[in-house]
Scaffold this active site. Structure first.
Site, short mmCIF file in Angstrom:
data_model
loop_
_atom_site.label_atom_id
_atom_site.label_comp_id
_atom_site.label_asym_id
_atom_site.label_seq_id
_atom_site.Cartn_x
_atom_site.Cartn_y
_atom_site.Cartn_z
CE1 TYR A 183 13.75 -7.30 35.04
CE2 TYR A 183 16.00 -6.49 35.19
CZ TYR A 183 14.69 -6.32 34.79
OH TYR A 183 14.31 -5.15 34.15
CE LYS A 213 0.92 -1.91 41.64
NZ LYS A 213 0.30 -0.58 41.58
CG ASP A 272 1.51 2.64 40.79
OD1 ASP A 272 2.07 1.89 41.60
OD2 ASP A 272 0.29 2.89 40.82
CG ASP A 274 16.52 -2.41 34.71
OD1 ASP A 274 17.38 -1.54 34.46
OD2 ASP A 274 16.21 -3.30 33.90
#
Length: 343
Positions: A125, A177, A212, A236
């Site tokens: 971001y 991740k 995930d 987020d």
């Protein structure tokens, strides 16, 4: 209350002024010791000063180091950046705290009580993006650069561990991740494991989960989690997912914490389609005000506010339309005031 606390108040756009007025009514009933400095931002800032974040608003927050804000609308066109992002950057609000707590039972999930701690300034971001033209297509390739730093990761993770311990939590789960984005999110996971070994082992449990898998587990069995801590983009997404477990963004407060300032907000949008109609649900902003009271070391007032919200919704059954009731914004606020006054 003897010691007054200066604080900046930004009513915001759309339904913002209505939910802020309702929240002030309730805070006054609690005799919360805030001295409000009223400022504008968002569309209101553009109309008043030609800037979504006028200098006077920024100066006020620099002075008070504390703000409560309604939802802000980012003006379309004209190159305006999100006021929320600008506020985070201006005051280095590195930690976004998003609790998700079931207040109204009987929904799809019950007895949810978890917290998402999101890194607020780094990751994907940061806005380092570019297009690469090929032939006659100026947007043939889109590129984005994400940056996570050891220092930024450690600062956020320390906040998460300290908050978890201070609030009696049992476990912190790092969401990452690192199996694919080995550097960008690997540094966050690695820093978490090192920091836990250095300072927090034996004080609170630590585990890790891939983003995930975390999303799936939150839907299948959210009760397995306590505190989730993660990078900007993942935070987020997960914070809104967690809000969905407890009834949606109308029940979701947010706190943005930095070294020198803290800003508390309802994280939902400005809902201009219902502005001025008395339909808005101010619960999220009131819960944000409770977080603000906690931050200012006024836990008794925070507890009274949360109890009044729960009792008004569940015992008095006074609810706004989005929660299946018929109360207007002001009727709901007055019912809360009655609860506080009688409590």
């Amino acid at each position: 209350m003897s010691t007054r606390i200066p604080a900046t108040l930004i009513a915001g756009d759309g339904i913002g002024p209505e939910i802020v007025d309702a929240t002030l009514l309730v805070l006054d009933a609690l005799q919360a010791p805030f001295d409000w400095d009223h400022q504008v931002a968002g569309l209101g800032g553009v109309k008043a000063a030609g800037d979504p974040l006028p200098a006077a608003t920024l100066d006020s927050i620099r002075r008070t180091r504390l703000a409560l804000k309604g939802p802000l609308e980012t003006p379309s066109g004209g190159g305006y950046r999100s006021s929320n992002v600008r506020l985070r950057e201006e005051f280095k609000l590195y930690a976004n705290l998003r609790p998700a707590l079931t207040i109204i039972p009987g929904g799809r999930f019950d007895n949810i009580d978890l917290v998402v701690v999101r890194e607020n300034l780094e990751g994907l971001y940061i806005g380092h993006e570019a297009y690469i033209p090929i032939d006659d297509d100026p947007h043939a390739v889109a590129m984005a650069t994400g940056i996570n730093t050891r220092k930024g990761s450690r600062r956020l993770l320390e906040f998460a561990f300290e908050h978890a311990i201070a609030t009696g939590r049992k476990k912190v789960t790092v969401v990452h991740k690192a199996n694919i984005m080995k550097a960008l999110t690997g540094i966050f996971l690695e820093t978490a494991e090192q920091l836990h070994a250095e300072k927090y082992k034996g004080r609170i449990a630590l585990d890790a989960v891939i983003i995930d898998a975390c999303a799936m587990k939150l839907v299948l069995n959210p009760w397995q989690f306590d505190v989730l801590v993660t990078t900007n983009l993942f935070g987020d997404i997960l914070s809104d997912l967690a809000a969905g477990l407890v009834g949606g963004l109308g029940m979701a407060p947010g706190a943005n914490i930095g070294a020198d300032a803290a800003i508390f907000e309802a994280v939902h949008g400005s809902a201009p389609d219902i502005a001025g109609q008395g339909k808005a649900n101010p619960t999220a902003l009131m819960l944000a005000a409770a977080l603000m009271l906690d931050h200012c070391r006024l836990p008794e007032l925070a507890t009274r506010l949360r109890r009044a919200i729960s009792d008004t919704l569940n015992l008095d059954n006074v609810r706004t339309g989005d929660l299946g009731g018929k109360a207007s914004t002001s009727e709901y606020a007055k019912a809360l005031v009655a609860r506080i006054s009688n409590g």
